[in-house]
Design a protein around this motif. Structure first.
Motif, PDB file in Angstrom:
ATOM      1  N   ILE A 218     -16.473  -4.970  27.239  1.00 31.31           N
ATOM      2  CA  ILE A 218     -17.669  -5.692  26.801  1.00 31.31           C
ATOM      3  C   ILE A 218     -18.986  -4.986  27.088  1.00 31.31           C
ATOM      4  O   ILE A 218     -20.003  -5.336  26.488  1.00 31.31           O
ATOM      5  CB  ILE A 218     -17.717  -7.099  27.436  1.00 31.31           C
ATOM      6  CG1 ILE A 218     -17.854  -6.988  28.959  1.00 31.31           C
ATOM      7  CG2 ILE A 218     -16.475  -7.904  27.056  1.00 31.31           C
ATOM      8  CD1 ILE A 218     -18.062  -8.320  29.651  1.00 31.31           C
ATOM      9  N   ALA A 219     -19.015  -4.011  28.019  1.00 35.48           N
ATOM     10  CA  ALA A 219     -20.276  -3.340  28.354  1.00 35.48           C
ATOM     11  C   ALA A 219     -20.779  -2.551  27.140  1.00 35.48           C
ATOM     12  O   ALA A 219     -20.013  -1.843  26.480  1.00 35.48           O
ATOM     13  CB  ALA A 219     -20.094  -2.427  29.549  1.00 35.48           C
ATOM     14  N   ARG A 220     -22.073  -2.652  26.864  1.00 35.38           N
ATOM     15  CA  ARG A 220     -22.665  -1.986  25.709  1.00 35.38           C
ATOM     16  C   ARG A 220     -24.171  -1.994  25.883  1.00 35.38           C
ATOM     17  O   ARG A 220     -24.718  -2.830  26.628  1.00 35.38           O
ATOM     18  CB  ARG A 220     -22.297  -2.731  24.424  1.00 35.38           C
ATOM     19  CG  ARG A 220     -22.942  -4.096  24.359  1.00 35.38           C
ATOM     20  CD  ARG A 220     -22.348  -5.018  23.326  1.00 35.38           C
ATOM     21  NE  ARG A 220     -23.101  -6.272  23.236  1.00 35.38           N
ATOM     22  CZ  ARG A 220     -23.017  -7.261  24.106  1.00 35.38           C
ATOM     23  NH1 ARG A 220     -22.212  -7.154  25.157  1.00 35.38           N
ATOM     24  NH2 ARG A 220     -23.736  -8.357  23.947  1.00 35.38           N
TER      25      ARG A 220
ATOM     26  N   ALA B 282     -26.475  -5.323  26.465  1.00 32.65           N
ATOM     27  CA  ALA B 282     -25.841  -6.341  27.302  1.00 32.65           C
ATOM     28  C   ALA B 282     -26.698  -6.598  28.542  1.00 32.65           C
ATOM     29  O   ALA B 282     -27.424  -5.720  29.018  1.00 32.65           O
ATOM     30  CB  ALA B 282     -24.445  -5.898  27.720  1.00 32.65           C
TER      31      ALA B 282
ATOM     32  N   GLU C 291     -26.918  -7.701  32.574  1.00 31.86           N
ATOM     33  CA  GLU C 291     -26.074  -7.606  33.767  1.00 31.86           C
ATOM     34  C   GLU C 291     -25.331  -8.911  34.043  1.00 31.86           C
ATOM     35  O   GLU C 291     -24.141  -8.901  34.364  1.00 31.86           O
ATOM     36  CB  GLU C 291     -26.917  -7.230  34.985  1.00 31.86           C
ATOM     37  CG  GLU C 291     -27.337  -5.769  35.055  1.00 31.86           C
ATOM     38  CD  GLU C 291     -28.056  -5.452  36.350  1.00 31.86           C
ATOM     39  OE1 GLU C 291     -28.372  -6.403  37.107  1.00 31.86           O
ATOM     40  OE2 GLU C 291     -28.311  -4.259  36.608  1.00 31.86           O
TER      41      GLU C 291
ATOM     42  N   GLU D 238     -24.353 -11.175  32.015  1.00 30.38           N
ATOM     43  CA  GLU D 238     -23.303 -11.380  31.024  1.00 30.38           C
ATOM     44  C   GLU D 238     -22.029 -10.644  31.424  1.00 30.38           C
ATOM     45  O   GLU D 238     -20.922 -11.192  31.338  1.00 30.38           O
ATOM     46  CB  GLU D 238     -23.820 -10.884  29.674  1.00 30.38           C
ATOM     47  CG  GLU D 238     -22.828 -10.880  28.544  1.00 30.38           C
ATOM     48  CD  GLU D 238     -23.374 -10.213  27.297  1.00 30.38           C
ATOM     49  OE1 GLU D 238     -22.615 -10.110  26.317  1.00 30.38           O
ATOM     50  OE2 GLU D 238     -24.543  -9.777  27.296  1.00 30.38           O
ATOM     51  N   ILE D 239     -22.186  -9.407  31.860  1.00 29.69           N
ATOM     52  CA  ILE D 239     -21.028  -8.613  32.278  1.00 29.69           C
ATOM     53  C   ILE D 239     -20.404  -9.198  33.538  1.00 29.69           C
ATOM     54  O   ILE D 239     -19.184  -9.362  33.642  1.00 29.69           O
ATOM     55  CB  ILE D 239     -21.439  -7.151  32.498  1.00 29.69           C
ATOM     56  CG1 ILE D 239     -21.899  -6.533  31.167  1.00 29.69           C
ATOM     57  CG2 ILE D 239     -20.291  -6.346  33.099  1.00 29.69           C
ATOM     58  CD1 ILE D 239     -22.498  -5.154  31.311  1.00 29.69           C
TER      59      ILE D 239
ATOM     60  N   GLU E  40     -18.215 -12.359  33.013  1.00 32.19           N
ATOM     61  CA  GLU E  40     -16.877 -12.108  32.506  1.00 32.19           C
ATOM     62  C   GLU E  40     -15.949 -11.570  33.599  1.00 32.19           C
ATOM     63  O   GLU E  40     -14.766 -11.912  33.652  1.00 32.19           O
ATOM     64  CB  GLU E  40     -16.938 -11.111  31.348  1.00 32.19           C
ATOM     65  CG  GLU E  40     -17.469 -11.705  30.068  1.00 32.19           C
ATOM     66  CD  GLU E  40     -16.549 -12.780  29.511  1.00 32.19           C
ATOM     67  OE1 GLU E  40     -15.335 -12.534  29.408  1.00 32.19           O
ATOM     68  OE2 GLU E  40     -17.053 -13.878  29.195  1.00 32.19           O
TER      69      GLU E  40
ATOM     70  N   VAL F  86     -31.514  -5.740  31.128  1.00 33.94           N
ATOM     71  CA  VAL F  86     -30.832  -5.401  29.884  1.00 33.94           C
ATOM     72  C   VAL F  86     -30.479  -3.923  29.918  1.00 33.94           C
ATOM     73  O   VAL F  86     -31.332  -3.071  30.198  1.00 33.94           O
ATOM     74  CB  VAL F  86     -31.712  -5.715  28.661  1.00 33.94           C
ATOM     75  CG1 VAL F  86     -30.998  -5.314  27.368  1.00 33.94           C
ATOM     76  CG2 VAL F  86     -32.084  -7.195  28.636  1.00 33.94           C
TER      77      VAL F  86
ATOM     78  N   HIS G 158     -24.881   1.947  34.400  1.00 34.80           N
ATOM     79  CA  HIS G 158     -24.509   0.646  34.944  1.00 34.80           C
ATOM     80  C   HIS G 158     -23.540   0.892  36.095  1.00 34.80           C
ATOM     81  O   HIS G 158     -22.363   1.196  35.884  1.00 34.80           O
ATOM     82  CB  HIS G 158     -23.849  -0.218  33.876  1.00 34.80           C
ATOM     83  CG  HIS G 158     -23.434  -1.580  34.382  1.00 34.80           C
ATOM     84  ND1 HIS G 158     -24.298  -2.431  35.025  1.00 34.80           N
ATOM     85  CD2 HIS G 158     -22.239  -2.225  34.345  1.00 34.80           C
ATOM     86  CE1 HIS G 158     -23.672  -3.530  35.359  1.00 34.80           C
ATOM     87  NE2 HIS G 158     -22.414  -3.439  34.963  1.00 34.80           N
TER      88      HIS G 158
END
Length: 394
Positions: free
Chosen positions: A174-176, A179, A181, A183-184, A187, A225, A232
């Protein structure tokens, strides 16, 4: 998940032996619901403190009992299959005083967590009510006992490491760029808890400042973001169902990293590899720390943090790898490593002149032949592009 009664007896026998060797009549295990401060209660009683504070008391040769806040008496979870005596009291202090008031045969009591965990009020209540009893800090002796993990305990650490690997797998999905922080992290928390993980500690970090002010800013995930050229860096620590901690950290990029970021990733990864190569029975924490530093400095970087530590039912256990670089006056370097230790290595590296930093972490089990990494993922710099993951291993 409860451990076996054989594991219980192994621990109690070790504690009784230590009490006899040090002239201790009883032990008090001080704990509170905080990462790194409740493992002793789970060690002696297989009781996972879920709220507030609590203690266990163990007289030499007798089954321990729990001294817990009165408001937990209505809580039927968690419970322990190892002990049968739960004492719920209006205050922990009064419960501890009552525990010793009925035992005139007790002259010397060891307290585990005396310096960092036991509340001042509880200590004062004990010493005032039992003036003829000597209360001594038994924390270091306890750390030596629990540092050597049994096969059951190592299986618990392996399960925790498996959970972290699945969390990393989700991050790589999902990392992109774009995104957030949070949000990642959400999950990864989800996966961790679905697989039985608890007490998760998730940190993210990135470089700020320049020159002497260069540092890795780290903390809980926020609203940052991620951009195409951002790194990251995450560190995830969690307990599995048996209560054992492991740690995993990697650096993740999207666009190709520049030479300086590559160098920091290489310094952190090679520091871990060199330190892991030196972790074997008989080695000292100081020698492992020096090997980590040698590899880091060979890449033109410095270590701005201690390089690792043992972990188990608490996230920080002794021995520490390089704690003396920031505190402790070298006391963390006593003793040698033994088979059965579980150790995480996590060098935090930086180059002030270039204004860059890096961080990675892996958890290892030490056995007779050396160290064994628990994560199945290579230690290196990860790049996500076009739905694929590319790994620069060092």
């Amino acid at each position: 998940m409860s451990l076996s009664l054989n594991e219980r007896d192994r621990r109690w026998n070790a504690l009784n032996k230590a009490m006899a060797e040090h002239g201790i009549d009883a032990l008090v295990f001080a704990a509170n619901d905080y990462r790194g401060h409740k493992g002793s209660l789970r060690y002696v009683a297989d009781y996972n403190l879920a709220h507030r504070s609590g203690n266990a008391v163990m007289y030499h040769g007798e089954e321990p009992f729990l001294v817990l806040p009165g408001n937990l008496s209505a809580a039927r979870r968690p419970t322990s299959g190892w002990v049968s005596d739960y004492r719920f009291t209006p205050t922990i202090a009064q419960g501890l005083v009552d525990a010793f008031a009925r035992r005139p045969d007790v002259d010397r009591v060891g307290v585990i967590g005396l310096e960092h965990v036991m509340k001042v009020g509880e200590y004062l209540a004990l010493t005032r009510s039992c003036p003829d009893v000597e209360f001594v800090d038994f924390s270091r002796e306890f750390e030596r006992i629990r540092a050597v993990k049994s096969d059951e305990e190592i299986a618990g650490a392996e399960e925790s490491a498996y959970i972290l690997d699945q969390c990393l797998a989700r991050l790589l999905e999902i990392a992109r760029p774009g995104a957030v922080e949070r949000e990642i992290a959400a999950e990864m928390y989800k996966i961790g808890h679905q697989l039985g993980g608890e007490d998760a500690l998730f940190l993210t970090m990135y470089t700020e400042g320049c020159g002497p002010d260069t540092a890795a800013t780290f903390g809980a995930p926020r609203d940052r973001v991620l951009g195409t050229h951002n790194v990251h860096t995450f560190s995830f620590e969690i307990t599995g169902p048996a209560g054992y901690w492991t740690e995993l950290s990697r650096m993740v990029t999207f666009a190709r990293a520049d030479a300086e970021v590559e160098r920091m990733a290489r310094a952190a990864a090679r520091g871990i590899a060199r330190g892991a190569g030196g972790m074997r029975p008989g080695a000292t924490p100081a020698s492992v720390q020096q090997q980590v530093l040698d590899a880091v400095e060979a890449e033109g970087a410095t270590s701005s943090y201690w390089s690792g530590h043992s972990l188990g039912l608490d996230v920080l256990e002794h021995p520490m790898i390089g704690l003396d670089v920031v505190e402790d006056g070298g006391q963390s370097h006593d003793g040698t490593l033994e088979a059965g230790f579980v150790v995480t290595l996590h060098p935090m590296v930086k180059d002030e002149n270039a204004g860059v930093s890096g961080y990675m972490a892996d958890t290892f089990v030490i056995d007779e032949s050396g160290s064994r990494k628990l994560s199945e993922y290579p230690t290196g710099l990860y790049r996500i592009s076009r739905g694929e993951v590319f790994i620069n291993e060092y």
